[in-house]
Design an enzyme around this catalytic site. Structure first.
Site, PDB file in Angstrom:
ATOM      1  N   GLU A  44      -6.618   3.818  -6.286  1.00  0.00           N
ATOM      2  CA  GLU A  44      -7.384   4.757  -5.312  1.00  0.00           C
ATOM      3  C   GLU A  44      -7.928   5.768  -5.998  1.00  0.00           C
ATOM      4  O   GLU A  44      -7.310   6.876  -5.787  1.00  0.00           O
ATOM      5  CB  GLU A  44      -7.749   3.982  -4.383  1.00  0.00           C
ATOM      6  CG  GLU A  44      -9.107   4.602  -2.845  1.00  0.00           C
ATOM      7  CD  GLU A  44      -8.672   4.934  -1.671  1.00  0.00           C
ATOM      8  OE1 GLU A  44      -9.442   4.500  -1.118  1.00  0.00           O
ATOM      9  OE2 GLU A  44      -7.597   5.761  -1.626  1.00  0.00           O
TER      10      GLU A  44
ATOM     11  N   HIS B 161     -11.109  -2.481   3.458  1.00  0.00           N
ATOM     12  CA  HIS B 161     -11.173  -1.626   4.517  1.00  0.00           C
ATOM     13  C   HIS B 161     -12.085  -1.053   4.935  1.00  0.00           C
ATOM     14  O   HIS B 161     -12.286  -0.224   6.242  1.00  0.00           O
ATOM     15  CB  HIS B 161      -9.838  -1.606   4.966  1.00  0.00           C
ATOM     16  CG  HIS B 161      -9.290  -0.308   4.438  1.00  0.00           C
ATOM     17  ND1 HIS B 161      -8.955  -0.628   3.429  1.00  0.00           N
ATOM     18  CD2 HIS B 161      -8.635   0.333   4.835  1.00  0.00           C
ATOM     19  CE1 HIS B 161      -8.508   0.001   2.644  1.00  0.00           C
ATOM     20  NE2 HIS B 161      -8.197   0.884   3.551  1.00  0.00           N
ATOM     21  N   ASP B 162     -12.597  -0.012   3.987  1.00  0.00           N
ATOM     22  CA  ASP B 162     -13.234   1.204   4.325  1.00  0.00           C
ATOM     23  C   ASP B 162     -14.837   0.863   3.921  1.00  0.00           C
ATOM     24  O   ASP B 162     -15.309   1.695   3.956  1.00  0.00           O
ATOM     25  CB  ASP B 162     -12.775   2.098   2.868  1.00  0.00           C
ATOM     26  CG  ASP B 162     -11.555   2.689   3.004  1.00  0.00           C
ATOM     27  OD1 ASP B 162     -11.076   2.611   4.877  1.00  0.00           O
ATOM     28  OD2 ASP B 162     -10.937   2.983   2.279  1.00  0.00           O
TER      29      ASP B 162
ATOM     30  N   ASP C 121      -3.405   5.208  -2.973  1.00  0.00           N
ATOM     31  CA  ASP C 121      -4.096   5.630  -1.922  1.00  0.00           C
ATOM     32  C   ASP C 121      -3.879   6.419  -1.874  1.00  0.00           C
ATOM     33  O   ASP C 121      -3.174   7.802  -2.949  1.00  0.00           O
ATOM     34  CB  ASP C 121      -3.268   5.848  -0.223  1.00  0.00           C
ATOM     35  CG  ASP C 121      -4.269   5.728   0.913  1.00  0.00           C
ATOM     36  OD1 ASP C 121      -5.437   4.840   1.188  1.00  0.00           O
ATOM     37  OD2 ASP C 121      -4.076   6.868   0.982  1.00  0.00           O
TER      38      ASP C 121
ATOM     39  N   ASP D 220       0.346  -1.199   0.341  1.00  0.00           N
ATOM     40  CA  ASP D 220      -0.395  -0.244  -0.536  1.00  0.00           C
ATOM     41  C   ASP D 220       0.898   1.221   0.157  1.00  0.00           C
ATOM     42  O   ASP D 220       1.384   2.244   0.894  1.00  0.00           O
ATOM     43  CB  ASP D 220      -0.730  -0.147   1.670  1.00  0.00           C
ATOM     44  CG  ASP D 220      -2.150   0.650   1.257  1.00  0.00           C
ATOM     45  OD1 ASP D 220      -2.262   1.660  -0.197  1.00  0.00           O
ATOM     46  OD2 ASP D 220      -3.281   0.360   1.751  1.00  0.00           O
TER      47      ASP D 220
HETATM   48  O1  TEU Z   1      -9.083   5.729   1.760  1.00  0.00           O
HETATM   49  C1  TEU Z   1     -10.420   7.309   1.181  1.00  0.00           C
HETATM   50  C2  TEU Z   1     -10.854   7.659   1.295  1.00  0.00           C
HETATM   51  O2  TEU Z   1     -11.495   8.877   0.735  1.00  0.00           O
HETATM   52  C3  TEU Z   1     -11.363   7.401   2.250  1.00  0.00           C
HETATM   53  O3  TEU Z   1     -11.855   7.502   3.705  1.00  0.00           O
HETATM   54  C4  TEU Z   1     -12.833   7.459   1.921  1.00  0.00           C
HETATM   55  O4  TEU Z   1     -14.029   8.399   2.048  1.00  0.00           O
HETATM   56  C5  TEU Z   1     -13.983   6.610   3.148  1.00  0.00           C
HETATM   57  O5  TEU Z   1     -13.001   5.886   3.860  1.00  0.00           O
HETATM   58  C6  TEU Z   1     -15.126   5.899   2.601  1.00  0.00           C
HETATM   59  O6  TEU Z   1     -15.786   5.469   3.366  1.00  0.00           O
HETATM   60  C7  TEU Z   1      -8.240   5.773   1.683  1.00  0.00           C
HETATM   61  C8  TEU Z   1      -7.480   4.622   2.454  1.00  0.00           C
HETATM   62  O7  TEU Z   1      -8.128   3.099   2.126  1.00  0.00           O
HETATM   63  C9  TEU Z   1      -8.341   4.728   4.200  1.00  0.00           C
HETATM   64  O8  TEU Z   1      -8.259   3.573   5.069  1.00  0.00           O
HETATM   65  C10 TEU Z   1      -7.826   5.867   4.553  1.00  0.00           C
HETATM   66  O9  TEU Z   1      -8.117   6.539   5.733  1.00  0.00           O
HETATM   67  C11 TEU Z   1      -7.747   6.947   3.528  1.00  0.00           C
HETATM   68  O10 TEU Z   1      -7.304   6.842   2.050  1.00  0.00           O
HETATM   69  C12 TEU Z   1      -6.871   8.029   3.559  1.00  0.00           C
HETATM   70  O11 TEU Z   1      -5.591   7.815   4.083  1.00  0.00           O
END
Ligand code: TEU
Ligand code: CA
Length: 550
Positions: free
Chosen positions: A242, A316-317, A200, A99
């Protein structure tokens, strides 16, 4: 034609290390835990692991706030463990995809510690600093994790940008030293033998925050091309960006090989189906199968011959698919398999998020004290202050909160689901007594074996990798059916995405049944003959040619 890249015919498994497997009983998953479970992953059949961040981090955002890109998070192990993981995975035919979180760093990173020393510091310009306007923040940009995206620094009377938490200051990609520093750290990992990078929020690096531009900034694709040339360009590495703000046109820019940028991107258009138009993810709206069909089909066709799709329900989000759009009660097994079959026979690279392959579910909370995630906790307080009721906010958290996906992996029926003998950092879902790896491996009809079969089918059949996608237009609203077609072979995939029965009439007579989530008679489909589809029933038939099953 060049040899087809390996990542077009494999399936990627995403690991959230904190929640995967703890080996030293501190309640936190670790690298040795992943090494220990490589045999399991090999049995599943995946070809790569996307490893969520394992770098040194103060964990404001569970590793997405990195303080040293060339060191391993103390809780997760050592660099020697990491080297061993890369080598052991290789022995299992599995590549490790790192990542890459380089839109921002931790505020504890040495670059930021220097940068905030003052305006004359050589690292000042590594981050985005701006003067106050009329005594306030430079503009109204907000952080994804609530509040202003600008943090005031008393010492220098300037603000710095953080599109996420204040502990995650944004790097200034306009500074060529920043870009070179990122390319250097990427090359550090490439030399270690990693198989690729998941990038990311990569669509934010071209930001022009003072103009209010965050995603898809004007320099974005130039930076990615430069990165490609300076790092992985001549390798076989897999790179996936992403990109929350990608349209099919933008996705082609990233993933058209001629442009020398990335292998593919994660697009999230379908993730917006169950939220209200123009609002954010917490503003719930019902799931709609016709919308899902329209969006996924649009992407399948648009990136059919130029560019490449990634295919995923979970990460994971995001909440667990079986709880989100399936039925995690009476039809848990059927709906989990239905979503697997639907996704894994499309064109693109499928991703499985840990626990998805055993049908893990969301974890509902009663009170905010049970939440861990910074996004969830900040939103709770923001909405409470804005007058929302507690019940309403908790309902949104239970539907969409990120902790749903982050509860520990359920391995067996022993204490804490076999994840740890210590106190788990986040609650274990009590349903581990029924839903766990050991049980799923012992049941030949389990969700796990549907995933295993789907992965094997993709490895062996080019029609699944390269065939064209054609949506079946004439179906009931909640039936999602499509064909995959190449010169020799034609497959028909039919999925009833409802807990009610639906009728489906085959457009052509079939040959053999390939896969189904209910037991079905072995006889072929007859053209024009109506089928009664049971709740979440899914099946796959060969219409033309034959599949390789070994
Ligand atoms: O996620 C990008 C992001 O914008 C997320 O925060 C998203 O908007 C939200 O979770 C939607 O539910 C990435 C990573 O995958 C996330 O885990 C990180 O918190 C974020 O970037 C910051 O690095
Ligand atoms: Ca541990």
């Amino acid at each position: 034609m060049n040899k087809q890249p390996w990542w077009q015919s494999t399936v990627v498994y995403q690991i959230y290390p904190r929640s995967f497997q703890d080996t030293n009983n501190d309640g936190i998953g670790d690298l040795r835990g992943i090494i220990q479970q490589l045999d399991y992953l090999k049995t599943l059949g995946i070809g790569a692991i996307w490893l969520c961040p394992v770098y040194q981090s103060p964990n404001t955002d569970n590793g997405y706030d990195i303080s040293d890109y060339e060191a391993i998070m103390t809780e997760f192990g050592t660099m020697a463990d990491m080297d061993e993981l890369i080598a052991a995975a290789k022995d299992h035919g599995i590549k490790i995809v790192m990542d890459l979180v380089v839109n921002h760093t931790s505020d504890q990173h040495k670059w930021f510690i220097e940068s905030r020393q003052g305006k004359d510091n050589p690292y000042r310009d590594y981050y985005v600093w701006a003067d106050p306007v009329d005594g306030h923040a430079p503009n109204a940009l907000t952080s994804t994790f609530s509040g202003s995206a600008w943090q005031f620094d008393e010492a220098s009377s300037q603000y710095y940008l953080h599109l996420f938490a204040p502990q995650q200051p944004d790097l200034n990609w306009e500074n060529k030293h920043v870009r070179q520093a990122v390319y250097n750290l990427m090359n550090f990992w490439i030399e270690k033998g990693v198989g690729g990078f998941r990038m990311d929020v990569i669509d934010l690096i071209g930001k022009q925050p003072l103009k209010g531009i965050t995603g898809n900034g004007p320099m974005l694709h130039r930076y990615l091309h430069e990165m490609n040339r300076a790092t992985f360009g001549e390798t076989d590495l897999m790179t996936v960006g992403e990109t929350w703000g990608a349209t099919p046109e933008i996705a082609k820019q990233y993933s058209d090989p001629a442009r020398e940028e990335l292998s593919m991107v994660f697009q999230f258009e379908h993730s917006g189906i169950d939220q209200q138009d123009g609002k954010d993810k917490w503003d719930l709206a019902p799931f709609s199968v016709p919308k899902l069909k329209a969006i996924l089909s649009k992407w399948q066709v648009a990136l059919g011959s130029q560019g490449w799709n990634s295919l995923f329900w979970n990460n994971h989000d995001l909440p667990r698919i079986v709880s989100r759009w399936g039925n995690d009660k009476e039809y848990r097994e059927q709906s989990a398999k239905a979503f697997a079959i639907l996704l894994h026979l499309m064109k693109g690279t499928p991703y499985i998020y840990q626990g998805e392959e055993i049908g893990m579910t969301n974890y509902p909370i009663q009170d905010i004290a049970e939440a861990d995630d910074i996004e969830t906790i900040n939103m709770y307080h923001e909405r409470l202050a804005a007058g929302y009721s507690k019940a309403n906010i908790i309902q949104s958290i239970n539907a969409k909160g990120r902790d749903n996906a982050r509860t520990p992996m359920q391995w067996d029926t022993s204490k804490n689901a076999g994840f740890t003998k210590g106190k788990p950092w986040l609650h274990v879902n009590p349903n581990y007594q029924q839903i766990n790896v050991k049980a799923t491996l012992a049941d030949k009809d389990s969700i796990f074996y549907t995933y295993q079969r789907l992965i094997a089918l993709r490895r062996q059949n080019t029609v699944i990798v390269n065939g064209e996608y054609e949506l079946e237009q004439e179906t009931a609203a909640n039936v999602f059916a499509y064909r995959r077609v190449d010169a020799d072979t034609e497959l028909l995939i039919v999925v009833n995405l409802a807990e009610t029965e639906n009728e489906y009439t085959a457009p052509a007579s079939s040959k053999q049944l390939v896969l189904s989530n209910y037991s079905r008679e072995k006889k072929p489909l007859i053209r024009g003959e109506a089928q009664q589809l049971r709740p979440y029933e899914a099946f796959v038939y060969v219409l033309k040619g034959a599949l390789d099953e070994h």
